[in-house]
Design a protein around this motif. Structure first.
Motif, mmCIF file in Angstrom:
data_model
loop_
_atom_site.group_PDB
_atom_site.id
_atom_site.type_symbol
_atom_site.label_atom_id
_atom_site.label_comp_id
_atom_site.label_asym_id
_atom_site.label_seq_id
_atom_site.Cartn_x
_atom_site.Cartn_y
_atom_site.Cartn_z
ATOM 1 N N ILE A 153 -2.604 -7.552 70.919
ATOM 2 C CA ILE A 153 -2.012 -8.725 70.067
ATOM 3 C C ILE A 153 -2.845 -8.387 68.586
ATOM 4 O O ILE A 153 -3.772 -8.414 68.338
ATOM 5 C CB ILE A 153 -2.680 -10.021 70.349
ATOM 6 N N LEU A 154 -1.659 -8.543 67.535
ATOM 7 C CA LEU A 154 -2.046 -8.632 66.283
ATOM 8 C C LEU A 154 -2.373 -9.645 65.797
ATOM 9 O O LEU A 154 -3.547 -9.884 65.012
ATOM 10 C CB LEU A 154 -0.777 -7.955 65.516
ATOM 11 N N LYS A 168 1.519 -5.394 69.438
ATOM 12 C CA LYS A 168 1.833 -4.266 68.717
ATOM 13 C C LYS A 168 2.989 -3.680 69.045
ATOM 14 O O LYS A 168 3.592 -2.751 68.384
ATOM 15 C CB LYS A 168 0.673 -3.123 69.287
ATOM 16 N N THR A 169 3.798 -4.067 70.488
ATOM 17 C CA THR A 169 4.818 -3.308 70.891
ATOM 18 C C THR A 169 5.865 -4.611 71.397
ATOM 19 O O THR A 169 7.007 -4.178 71.300
ATOM 20 C CB THR A 169 4.652 -2.495 72.116
ATOM 21 N N ASN A 200 -6.262 -10.853 65.086
ATOM 22 C CA ASN A 200 -7.361 -10.076 65.835
ATOM 23 C C ASN A 200 -8.017 -9.055 64.714
ATOM 24 O O ASN A 200 -7.433 -8.433 63.963
ATOM 25 C CB ASN A 200 -6.500 -8.938 66.682
ATOM 26 N N LEU A 201 -9.166 -9.363 64.684
ATOM 27 C CA LEU A 201 -10.075 -8.740 63.561
ATOM 28 C C LEU A 201 -10.090 -7.173 63.539
ATOM 29 O O LEU A 201 -10.375 -6.679 62.695
ATOM 30 C CB LEU A 201 -11.479 -9.486 63.436
ATOM 31 N N GLN A 202 -9.870 -6.854 64.863
ATOM 32 C CA GLN A 202 -10.110 -5.229 65.132
ATOM 33 C C GLN A 202 -8.772 -4.671 64.321
ATOM 34 O O GLN A 202 -8.986 -3.584 64.169
ATOM 35 C CB GLN A 202 -9.767 -5.161 66.468
ATOM 36 N N ASP A 203 -7.889 -5.293 63.939
ATOM 37 C CA ASP A 203 -6.823 -4.698 63.499
ATOM 38 C C ASP A 203 -6.476 -4.909 61.789
ATOM 39 O O ASP A 203 -5.733 -4.616 61.333
ATOM 40 C CB ASP A 203 -5.246 -5.058 64.009
ATOM 41 N N GLY A 221 -0.510 -1.021 60.998
ATOM 42 C CA GLY A 221 0.769 -0.961 61.523
ATOM 43 C C GLY A 221 1.678 -2.127 61.608
ATOM 44 O O GLY A 221 2.626 -2.166 62.328
ATOM 45 N N HIS A 222 1.448 -3.006 60.480
ATOM 46 C CA HIS A 222 2.131 -4.169 60.146
ATOM 47 C C HIS A 222 2.709 -4.336 58.726
ATOM 48 O O HIS A 222 1.654 -4.206 58.087
ATOM 49 C CB HIS A 222 1.618 -5.219 60.733
ATOM 50 N N LYS A 223 3.983 -4.312 58.382
ATOM 51 C CA LYS A 223 4.315 -4.197 57.116
ATOM 52 C C LYS A 223 4.072 -5.714 56.500
ATOM 53 O O LYS A 223 3.855 -5.526 55.013
ATOM 54 C CB LYS A 223 5.726 -4.067 57.116
#
Length: 242
Positions: A153-154, A168-169, A200-203, A221-223
């Motif tokens: 999850i983003l 992410k997908t 999600n802080l990891q992303d 990976g997110h615009k």
């Protein structure tokens, strides 16, 4: 059955009585004492050694935040649940390692969530087994219950009466309130950056100054950029930085 001992701290007697009534509906809870000030709370905590202190914030002389700091310095520090009428202290509260933050007037369903979290934490402490969060997040949708790996999850956001989960997908929708996911994902690296967004802080890849003290957040990976409310910036940076 092992009970969870609780000390109630609030300068308003009516608020203490209301919370006491709701807590005593749960067999696992044992109210061991009450205090109407931060100073008295410290004395009674030393005497009674409660598992949990339900703590108001706005109190004369020694407020709830100051009391929480002092409680955490004790040898047998209790868990802290802030119970207040003021939502704007929530971000600061979790910096004091509060296990939860509930608002007046208290709601039975919301209090059930708090008690569940207390059971999980105290059972883990008692058994000396580290609590491992569930590996999948259960999401109720029109198509049934979907199980999602939190690492995929983003971010999550609220749009009208729907919570949208951006992965992410893939993306998912559910009517479950955003605040419920905030509680369920707390043991993972998720953080609220806005009243309508949890990320999600990891992303997180970049934090960009915006205007009036607000920031924009860039995710890998997110615009699209996400808005970070200025009320959450300080706590967010604290969570992100070494």
């Amino acid at each position: 059955m092992k009970k969870i001992s609780v000390l109630l701290v609030d300068d308003e007697r009516y608020s203490r009585e209301e919370l006491k009534h709701l807590l005593m509906l749960h067999e696992i809870i044992e109210i061991v004492g009450e205090a109407e000030s931060g100073e008295t709370a410290l004395i009674k905590t030393l005497q009674l050694k409660p598992d949990v202190v339900f703590l108001d914030i706005e109190m004369p002389k020694m407020n709830g935040m100051e009391t929480a700091i002092a409680l955490k310095e004790l040898k047998h520090a209790p868990l802290i649940v802030f119970a207040t009428a003021f939502p704007n202290f929530a971000v600061d509260a979790f910096r004091y390692d509060a296990i939860d933050y509930i608002l007046k007037p208290f709601e039975e369903d919301r209090l059930k969530e708090t008690i569940t979290r207390l059971e999980e934490r105290l059972i883990s402490t008692t058994s000396q087994v580290e609590f491992t969060p569930p590996s999948k997040l259960a999401v109720e949708s029109d198509e049934g219950i979907i199980y999602i790996d939190p690492n995929d999850i983003l971010y999550l956001y609220r749009d009208d009466r729907v919570t949208k989960i951006v992965g992410k997908t893939a993306e998912f929708e559910t009517k479950t309130p955003l605040k419920d996911f905030e509680v369920r994902l707390k043991d993972h690296r998720f953080f609220r950056i806005h009243k309508s967004y949890i990320v999600n802080l990891q992303d997180v890849s970049r934090l960009i100054p915006w205007f009036n003290g607000a920031y924009q957040l860039e995710l890998k990976g997110h615009k699209e950029f996400l808005s970070v409310s200025r009320n959450y910036v300080k706590a967010l940076r604290s969570r992100l930085e070494i």
